[in-house]
Design an enzyme around this catalytic site. Structure first.
Site, PDB file in Angstrom:
ATOM      1  N   HIS A 106       0.744  -1.196   0.073  1.00 30.99           N
ATOM      2  CA  HIS A 106      -0.040   0.029  -0.136  1.00 30.99           C
ATOM      3  C   HIS A 106       0.853   1.437  -0.096  1.00 30.99           C
ATOM      4  CE1 HIS A 106      -3.368  -2.384   0.281  1.00 30.99           C
ATOM      5  NE2 HIS A 106      -3.534  -2.725   1.576  1.00 30.99           N
ATOM      6  N   HIS A 177      -9.728   2.184   0.681  1.00 27.02           N
ATOM      7  CA  HIS A 177      -9.538   0.776   1.601  1.00 27.02           C
ATOM      8  C   HIS A 177     -10.926   0.813   2.398  1.00 27.02           C
ATOM      9  CE1 HIS A 177      -8.095  -2.820   3.677  1.00 27.02           C
ATOM     10  NE2 HIS A 177      -6.941  -2.697   2.646  1.00 27.02           N
ATOM     11  N   GLU A 309     -11.592  -3.638  -2.700  1.00 28.38           N
ATOM     12  CA  GLU A 309     -10.608  -2.576  -3.252  1.00 28.38           C
ATOM     13  C   GLU A 309     -10.424  -2.638  -4.753  1.00 28.38           C
ATOM     14  OE1 GLU A 309      -7.040  -3.284  -0.809  1.00 28.38           O
ATOM     15  OE2 GLU A 309      -8.648  -4.440   0.169  1.00 28.38           O
TER      16      GLU A 309
HETATM   17  C1  GLA Z   1      -4.943  -5.235   1.961  1.00 26.47           C
HETATM   18  C2  GLA Z   1      -4.219  -6.470   1.741  1.00 26.47           C
HETATM   19  C3  GLA Z   1      -4.383  -7.176   3.054  1.00 26.47           C
HETATM   20  C4  GLA Z   1      -4.261  -6.500   4.322  1.00 26.47           C
HETATM   21  C5  GLA Z   1      -4.924  -5.127   4.270  1.00 26.47           C
HETATM   22  C6  GLA Z   1      -4.578  -4.236   5.265  1.00 26.47           C
HETATM   23  O1  GLA Z   1      -6.397  -5.466   1.645  1.00 26.47           O
HETATM   24  O2  GLA Z   1      -4.279  -7.163   0.670  1.00 26.47           O
HETATM   25  O3  GLA Z   1      -3.556  -8.415   3.244  1.00 26.47           O
HETATM   26  O4  GLA Z   1      -2.922  -5.959   4.309  1.00 26.47           O
HETATM   27  O5  GLA Z   1      -4.882  -4.598   2.975  1.00 26.47           O
HETATM   28  O6  GLA Z   1      -4.615  -4.874   6.604  1.00 26.47           O
END
Ligand code: GLA
Length: 346
Positions: A106, A177, A309
């Site tokens: 991210h 997110h 997402e």
């Molecule tokens: C995303 C990732 C997950 C996790 C979340 C945050 O969706 O794919 O593995 O890291 O973000 O907790």
């Protein structure tokens, strides 16, 4: 600017007050945001029983800084994982700042979720945020300017439009997110909701959520969401889901239909349809949510919200052969991707 902006008494990590804005529509739907991370804080949809909060959130703005679940945050410069925090572009190898083992997740430790966005314009139903990410930010090349326009229609649709311009070629993958529980925040296990995703293929991953072996048919290992399915259905049955304690998988969207994914509350009173021009969607069942501050001053349990997402496939900067548009933004181009969440309520 209109008066739907509030200056919080709480201070953000840069020592300045947080700003929050609330958008409303004719049906009484209310959504709110914070300038830190251009974060989506709340989504209250009108039902026969009154307004229902369908988004997970923390009890205070500073509590958002105490969680690593990216609740409602705008994720960038590159959402999801870049394997080994490195990629090659035009013959140059770039080393990114890692933040999950040796991978970058991210956008790195100081991703777009950890930066203050400027409010550029604001009306009752639209807010525009802007962020400048400098050349070298978290290891990425190019000065990047990002705009996020959040718009609420009178039809209970929330539309996010992301635009970006750069002065050097760079990967860009922006998403929000948010975690949804359409039965209401705090109502318990969000896996009781029903989900459909218009995708024939998904990416199997290892225990660290790193893709193994490329795209696979959703019929492999019971990952098929093409017809509406309760998320709990056979939940622990598939090895793919067991490896990551649930769904945490990227699906490559077919784009056969305008609506690419649909989530329905267990009580059937709220449904959410997702429309987007992005190539994929990460389906994540909140497998790491436990311990995250909730709205009641306590903490969430695992699986209390579902993140959907919309994004490029993970690690695309290293996977030129994935069947999707390039995730590389060049200086003569504009990144233009949008996602709409349409709420249908009873
Ligand atoms: C995303 C990732 C997950 C996790 C979340 C945050 O969706 O794919 O593995 O890291 O973000 O907790």
């Amino acid at each position: 600017m209109s008066n739907n902006i509030k200056i919080s008494t709480e201070l953000a990590p840069d020592g300045q007050a947080y700003k929050t804005v609330t958008l409303t529509n004719k049906q009484g739907m209310k959504i709110s945001f914070c300038d830190w991370g251009a974060t989506w804080l709340s989504c209250q949809v009108p039902t026969a029983g009154g307004l229902r909060e369908v988004l997970l959130g923390c009890h205070s703005l500073s509590a958002y800084q105490k969680q690593t679940g990216y609740l409602g945050a705008t994720v960038g410069r590159y959402a999801n994982r870049i394997t080994n925090s490195t990629f090659k572009l035009d013959g140059i190898s770039y080393q990114l700042t890692p933040n999950q083992k040796n991978h970058q997740l991210h956008g790195g430790p100081v991703g777009f979720d950890q930066q203050r966005w400027q409010i550029i314009s604001l009306t009752d139903n639209q807010v525009e945020f802007e962020l400048h990410s400098a050349d070298g930010d978290q290891g990425f090349p190019g000065n990047l300017t990002v705009t996020a326009i959040y718009h609420l229609t009178d039809n209970n649709e929330f539309k996010i439009q992301f635009y970006a311009k750069t002065d050097k070629s760079t990967p860009v993958n922006l998403t929000n997110h948010a975690y949804f529980n359409l039965d209401g925040d705090g109502s318990g296990d969000a896996r009781r909701q029903t989900l459909s995703v218009d995708a024939d293929q998904y990416l199997p991953v290892d225990e660290d959520c790193i893709a193994i072996g490329g795209l696979a048919s959703v019929t492999v290992d019971d990952m098929d969401l093409r017809t509406p399915r309760q998320i709990l259905d056979n939940f622990s049955h598939s090895a793919a889901r067991n490896r990551v304690k649930g769904y945490d998988h990227a699906y490559l969207l077919n784009h056969h239909h305008e609506v690419v994914a649909k989530l329905i509350a267990h009580d059937q009173k709220v449904a959410m349809e997702i429309m987007t021009n992005k190539p994929g969607i990460q389906v994540y069942t909140g497998n790491f949510l436990a311990g995250t501050p909730n709205r009641d001053g306590k903490t969430y349990q695992q699986y209390e919200g579902i993140a959907l997402e919309t994004a490029f496939l993970p690690n695309s900067p290293n996977q030129a052969n994935y069947p999707q548009p390039s995730c590389i933004l060049n200086p003569d181009e504009q990144y233009t991707y949008h996602t709409t969440y349409r709420f249908i309520t009873k």
